[in-house]
Scaffold this motif. Structure first.
Motif, mmCIF file in Angstrom:
data_model
loop_
_atom_site.group_PDB
_atom_site.id
_atom_site.type_symbol
_atom_site.label_atom_id
_atom_site.label_comp_id
_atom_site.label_asym_id
_atom_site.label_seq_id
_atom_site.Cartn_x
_atom_site.Cartn_y
_atom_site.Cartn_z
ATOM 1 N N LYS A 299 -4.003 -2.004 -3.689
ATOM 2 C CA LYS A 299 -4.178 -2.159 -5.136
ATOM 3 C C LYS A 299 -3.848 -0.862 -5.889
ATOM 4 C CE LYS A 299 -7.175 -6.183 -5.207
ATOM 5 N NZ LYS A 299 -6.106 -7.006 -4.792
ATOM 6 N N LEU B 141 -8.898 -0.292 -4.670
ATOM 7 C CA LEU B 141 -9.662 -0.926 -3.603
ATOM 8 C C LEU B 141 -10.339 0.083 -2.681
ATOM 9 C CD1 LEU B 141 -10.278 -3.769 -2.482
ATOM 10 C CD2 LEU B 141 -8.194 -3.594 -1.129
ATOM 11 N N SER C 104 -0.927 0.547 -8.305
ATOM 12 C CA SER C 104 0.140 0.041 -9.145
ATOM 13 C C SER C 104 1.079 1.170 -9.574
ATOM 14 C CB SER C 104 -0.468 -0.623 -10.393
ATOM 15 O OG SER C 104 0.555 -1.079 -11.234
ATOM 16 N N SER D 293 -5.950 4.127 -5.692
ATOM 17 C CA SER D 293 -6.211 2.766 -5.232
ATOM 18 C C SER D 293 -7.352 2.145 -6.028
ATOM 19 C CB SER D 293 -6.585 2.786 -3.744
ATOM 20 O OG SER D 293 -7.043 1.517 -3.330
#
Length: 160
Positions: free
Chosen positions: A39, A69, A41, A67
């Motif tokens: 995760k 996550l 981006s 991240s």
């Protein structure tokens, strides 16, 4: 015996972050999937275009993407454009969650093997240059012969 590493540093061309399919630039699969799983981006197509169109020679900052996550996972890109560089070389540093070390190592090595400009691939548990790239203690830091003050731009705080 397998190597355990949580930090990675790659020296590649900015153009190795993307590939061309049907006259369109798209992110390289190996790196895009690794980041999607964590995760993280990053719009590599926009990043490459901004690097070429908006980053003057003798300038360029470090972009940091965290991240959503894994707390300890992040990617950083040192986009300094050295006046002597004719290949648009950048540094990519990746720090990963301890539970993902094997997967990250395999993914980044596969990505590096797909790169046309393979300058270096390092992995370890304390990569000094990678840590300096994202250290607030040494940044902003002077880069290049004209002393450009390179700064860290953290995407979680918004990109310029």
């Amino acid at each position: 015996m397998s190597l355990i590493a949580g930090e990675f540093l790659l020296h590649i061309s900015v153009w190795d972050l993307v590939t061309e399919i049907d006259d369109q630039l798209v992110p390289k699969d190996q790196l895009a999937q690794l980041l999607a799983d964590a995760k993280i981006s990053v719009d590599f197509v926009d990043l490459c275009n901004r690097y070429i169109d908006e980053t003057p020679i003798g300038a360029g900052d470090v972009l940091l993407f965290r991240s959503g996550l894994y707390e300890s996972e992040m990617i950083a890109l040192d986009l300094f454009r050295d006046p002597e560089d004719q290949q648009d070389m950048v540094y990519l540093a990746y720090s990963c969650d301890p539970l993902r070390q094997k997967l990250v190592a395999e993914s980044l090595l596969s990505f590096f093997e797909s790169c046309k400009m393979q300058v270096s691939f390092s992995m370890g548990n304390h990569l000094v240059f990678a840590r300096q790239m994202i250290s607030l203690e040494v940044n902003p830091r002077p880069r290049g012969e004209h002393g450009y003050k390179q700064k860290i731009i953290d995407s979680s705080l918004g990109l310029e």
